[in-house]
Design a protein around this motif. Structure first.
Motif, PDB file in Angstrom:
ATOM      1  N   ALA A   1       0.849  -1.591   0.148  1.00 56.57           N
ATOM      2  CA  ALA A   1       0.008   0.292   0.041  1.00 56.57           C
ATOM      3  C   ALA A   1       0.489   1.380  -0.352  1.00 56.57           C
ATOM      4  CB  ALA A   1      -1.409   0.163   1.398  1.00 56.57           C
ATOM      5  N   LEU A   2       1.945   1.159   0.549  1.00 57.67           N
ATOM      6  CA  LEU A   2       3.118   2.451   0.874  1.00 57.67           C
ATOM      7  C   LEU A   2       3.398   2.881  -0.672  1.00 57.67           C
ATOM      8  CD1 LEU A   2       3.864   1.747   4.420  1.00 57.67           C
ATOM      9  CD2 LEU A   2       2.520   4.323   3.217  1.00 57.67           C
ATOM     10  N   ARG A   3       3.520   1.762  -1.395  1.00 55.21           N
ATOM     11  CA  ARG A   3       4.666   0.976  -2.675  1.00 55.21           C
ATOM     12  C   ARG A   3       4.431   2.300  -3.684  1.00 55.21           C
ATOM     13  NH1 ARG A   3       5.993  -4.452  -4.391  1.00 55.21           N
ATOM     14  NH2 ARG A   3       3.869  -4.025  -5.266  1.00 55.21           N
ATOM     15  N   ARG A   4       5.327   3.469  -4.196  1.00 54.67           N
ATOM     16  CA  ARG A   4       5.275   3.925  -5.501  1.00 54.67           C
ATOM     17  C   ARG A   4       4.669   2.980  -6.348  1.00 54.67           C
ATOM     18  NH1 ARG A   4       9.748   7.514  -7.259  1.00 54.67           N
ATOM     19  NH2 ARG A   4       8.994   8.402  -9.557  1.00 54.67           N
ATOM     20  N   GLU A   5       3.554   3.660  -7.433  1.00 52.33           N
ATOM     21  CA  GLU A   5       3.154   2.810  -8.949  1.00 52.33           C
ATOM     22  C   GLU A   5       4.015   3.517  -9.349  1.00 52.33           C
ATOM     23  OE1 GLU A   5       0.588   0.972  -8.918  1.00 52.33           O
ATOM     24  OE2 GLU A   5      -0.313   1.289  -6.469  1.00 52.33           O
ATOM     25  N   ALA A   6       4.546   2.281 -10.480  1.00 48.63           N
ATOM     26  CA  ALA A   6       4.769   2.826 -11.781  1.00 48.63           C
ATOM     27  C   ALA A   6       3.797   4.086 -12.108  1.00 48.63           C
ATOM     28  CB  ALA A   6       4.919   1.405 -12.400  1.00 48.63           C
TER      29      ALA A   6
ATOM     30  N   ALA B   1      10.676  -5.665   9.076  1.00 45.33           N
ATOM     31  CA  ALA B   1       9.163  -5.150   9.270  1.00 45.33           C
ATOM     32  C   ALA B   1      10.261  -4.555   9.012  1.00 45.33           C
ATOM     33  CB  ALA B   1       8.434  -4.063  10.389  1.00 45.33           C
ATOM     34  N   LEU B   2      11.065  -3.513   8.274  1.00 42.51           N
ATOM     35  CA  LEU B   2      11.740  -2.748   8.096  1.00 42.51           C
ATOM     36  C   LEU B   2      11.907  -3.990   6.809  1.00 42.51           C
ATOM     37  CD1 LEU B   2      14.421  -0.756  11.010  1.00 42.51           C
ATOM     38  CD2 LEU B   2      12.065  -0.066   9.621  1.00 42.51           C
ATOM     39  N   ALA B   3      12.729  -4.455   7.158  1.00 39.73           N
ATOM     40  CA  ALA B   3      13.155  -5.164   5.537  1.00 39.73           C
ATOM     41  C   ALA B   3      12.082  -5.218   4.695  1.00 39.73           C
ATOM     42  CB  ALA B   3      14.065  -6.539   6.552  1.00 39.73           C
ATOM     43  N   ARG B   4      10.590  -5.606   5.319  1.00 40.20           N
ATOM     44  CA  ARG B   4       9.463  -5.708   3.540  1.00 40.20           C
ATOM     45  C   ARG B   4       9.545  -4.314   3.805  1.00 40.20           C
ATOM     46  NH1 ARG B   4       7.553  -9.245   8.071  1.00 40.20           N
ATOM     47  NH2 ARG B   4       7.106  -7.778   9.090  1.00 40.20           N
TER      48      ARG B   4
ATOM     49  N   ALA C   1      11.929  -1.250   2.772  1.00 38.31           N
ATOM     50  CA  ALA C   1      12.884  -1.719   1.863  1.00 38.31           C
ATOM     51  C   ALA C   1      13.259  -2.218   1.072  1.00 38.31           C
ATOM     52  CB  ALA C   1      14.633  -1.857   2.611  1.00 38.31           C
ATOM     53  N   ASP C   2      12.644  -3.124   1.122  1.00 33.61           N
ATOM     54  CA  ASP C   2      12.675  -3.974  -0.463  1.00 33.61           C
ATOM     55  C   ASP C   2      11.121  -3.688  -0.895  1.00 33.61           C
ATOM     56  OD1 ASP C   2      14.886  -6.043   0.695  1.00 33.61           O
ATOM     57  OD2 ASP C   2      12.903  -7.726   1.600  1.00 33.61           O
ATOM     58  N   ALA C   3       9.751  -3.556  -1.045  1.00 42.07           N
ATOM     59  CA  ALA C   3       9.151  -2.528  -1.483  1.00 42.07           C
ATOM     60  C   ALA C   3       9.549  -1.382  -2.134  1.00 42.07           C
ATOM     61  CB  ALA C   3       7.718  -2.549  -0.397  1.00 42.07           C
ATOM     62  N   GLY C   4      10.521  -0.911  -1.689  1.00 39.96           N
ATOM     63  CA  GLY C   4      11.026   0.157  -2.875  1.00 39.96           C
ATOM     64  C   GLY C   4      10.496   1.689  -1.533  1.00 39.96           C
TER      65      GLY C   4
ATOM     66  N   LEU D   1      20.996   0.670  12.406  1.00 40.80           N
ATOM     67  CA  LEU D   1      19.565   1.690  11.892  1.00 40.80           C
ATOM     68  C   LEU D   1      20.025   1.702  10.576  1.00 40.80           C
ATOM     69  CD1 LEU D   1      18.158   4.820  14.205  1.00 40.80           C
ATOM     70  CD2 LEU D   1      16.914   3.145  12.797  1.00 40.80           C
ATOM     71  N   VAL D   2      21.691   1.989  10.091  1.00 39.71           N
ATOM     72  CA  VAL D   2      22.353   2.244   9.173  1.00 39.71           C
ATOM     73  C   VAL D   2      22.050   0.391   8.397  1.00 39.71           C
ATOM     74  CG1 VAL D   2      24.380   2.564   7.446  1.00 39.71           C
ATOM     75  CG2 VAL D   2      22.991   5.021   9.093  1.00 39.71           C
ATOM     76  N   ARG D   3      22.278  -0.465   9.652  1.00 38.34           N
ATOM     77  CA  ARG D   3      22.645  -1.946   9.016  1.00 38.34           C
ATOM     78  C   ARG D   3      20.883  -1.933   8.429  1.00 38.34           C
ATOM     79  NH1 ARG D   3      25.557  -2.654  13.903  1.00 38.34           N
ATOM     80  NH2 ARG D   3      23.609  -3.289  14.545  1.00 38.34           N
ATOM     81  N   ASN D   4      20.109  -1.723   9.358  1.00 40.48           N
ATOM     82  CA  ASN D   4      19.168  -1.942   8.560  1.00 40.48           C
ATOM     83  C   ASN D   4      18.620  -1.135   7.169  1.00 40.48           C
ATOM     84  OD1 ASN D   4      17.847  -4.257  10.239  1.00 40.48           O
ATOM     85  ND2 ASN D   4      19.010  -3.266  11.859  1.00 40.48           N
ATOM     86  N   ARG D   5      19.183  -0.220   6.697  1.00 34.46           N
ATOM     87  CA  ARG D   5      18.927   0.599   5.655  1.00 34.46           C
ATOM     88  C   ARG D   5      17.638   1.884   6.078  1.00 34.46           C
ATOM     89  NH1 ARG D   5      16.426  -3.851   1.660  1.00 34.46           N
ATOM     90  NH2 ARG D   5      16.190  -4.607   3.251  1.00 34.46           N
TER      91      ARG D   5
END
Length: 360
Positions: free
Chosen positions: A201-206, A231-234, A236-239, A266-270
């Protein structure tokens, strides 16, 4: 010795906090008085992080109410950063020329004891109706100078994914809005809520020009549990680009070692460290506030320990709504023509500072 049982439901009453071993039985009456003034909620995820044998546990200190909250210092105020003064329509705070805050709801998964909106959050009636949300977005649409909408609250990730997606689409349809930023404590307080559906839902649309960002509120390295990291990885992986906001709190993170560990984690977790907030003048929070000089000393210590990518900006939100300003330590001495290094040694820079740059 067996580990204390972790509750399965969010704790909201003084008696429940006592039953979970988070407050002493003799403190129940005082905590009930606090709860009558300011909302209380402590999620199972956060209880699991607390060391209930430590009366000074830094996680418990942030979320478990105490009698200290009943003492209001003379300088403290109900609306410390002027939200109400700068609210032209319900749900909008317009403090800066290029951006606004949008508060679609005032509920959170957990209530921080130092919150600058502590007199307002927890109000279920603070959720905007459809007509009020229409009016708030119409305000944004009518002002082409607005480039950014910051969705806060309350916690906007308490909304169902479908409502979040609808909000993203509606803001994305306003041509002059370039950035949509969400601020949330959910990845720490209730990480299971950050599902793939929510991340989507938070992902930027193409094809969309709208940039989406998420700022996550984290104050101590222990808050980055395995569930929170997932949760943070999900996200970040969503862009989704991730920022962090941290409040400098006495007895929680007011040491260079803890802040260093937090910023590195924090930096390690993007997650890019963004702001280190000096605590606002919210009622009943003086026991959390270090001096600004202490905060500046901590920032100077971090400058010598961490790379630039891990350095937050130390900021103060000026009381009354005049805006945020950086209050970090200064390194340049104009009068002496010298610059100091992270450990405080002074270095002459007079010639280089005054010499004009030759024409190219």
């Amino acid at each position: 010795m067996s580990k204390p049982v972790v509750p399965t439901q969010t704790l909201r009453r003084a008696a429940d906090l006592a039953a979970a071993g988070l407050i002493a039985p003799g403190h129940v009456e005082a905590v009930e008085r606090v709860a009558a003034l300011y909302s209380v909620a402590v999620t199972p995820s956060l209880v699991a992080l607390m060391n209930r044998a430590d009366p000074n546990d830094p996680i418990a200190r942030q979320f478990v109410p105490s009698a200290a909250e009943l003492m209001t210092a003379p300088e403290e105020r109900r609306d410390p950063i002027g939200d109400e003064t700068h609210s032209p329509v319900r749900g909008i705070v317009h403090r800066y020329p290029d951006r606004v805050l949008l508060t679609p709801l005032l509920v959170c998964p957990v209530y921080c004891r130092f919150c600058f909106r502590r007199a307002r959050v927890g109000d279920a009636d603070g959720t905007l109706s459809e007509a009020e949300l229409d009016a708030a977005l119409a305000y944004v649409a009518a002002r082409p100078d607005l480039r950014e909408v910051i969705v806060t609250g309350g916690d906007p990730l308490m909304l169902p994914p479908g409502r979040i997606k609808a909000l993203v689409d509606r803001v994305g349809a306003i041509p002059h809005v370039e950035v949509l930023r969400f601020h949330s404590r959910v990845p720490v307080a209730d990480p299971e809520r950050v599902t793939d559906e929510l991340a989507k839902a938070l992902r930027r649309e193409a094809g969309s020009d709208l940039a989406l960002w998420l700022a996550v509120h984290v104050n101590h390295p222990r808050e980055l549990s395995a569930a929170t990291r997932a949760a943070l990885a999900r996200l970040a992986d969503a862009g989704l680009p991730l920022l962090s906001q941290t409040v400098l709190l006495k007895g929680v993170n007011d040491s260079p070692e803890i802040l260093e560990d937090l910023m590195r984690a924090l930096v390690r977790n993007r997650v890019r460290p963004y702001y280190l907030h000096h605590p606002d003048l919210a009622p009943g929070t003086s026991h959390f506030r270090p001096s600004i000089a202490e905060g500046q000393a901590l920032m100077r210590a971090l400058r010598g320990r961490l790379s630039g990518i891990a350095q937050p900006t130390y900021v103060l939100d000026i009381p009354g709504g005049a805006g945020k300003v950086p209050i970090g330590p200064g390194y340049w001495n104009e009068e002496a023509g010298s610059v100091s290094d992270p450990v405080g040694r002074s270095h002459d820079y007079r010639g280089a500072a005054s010499r004009p740059v030759p024409d190219q």
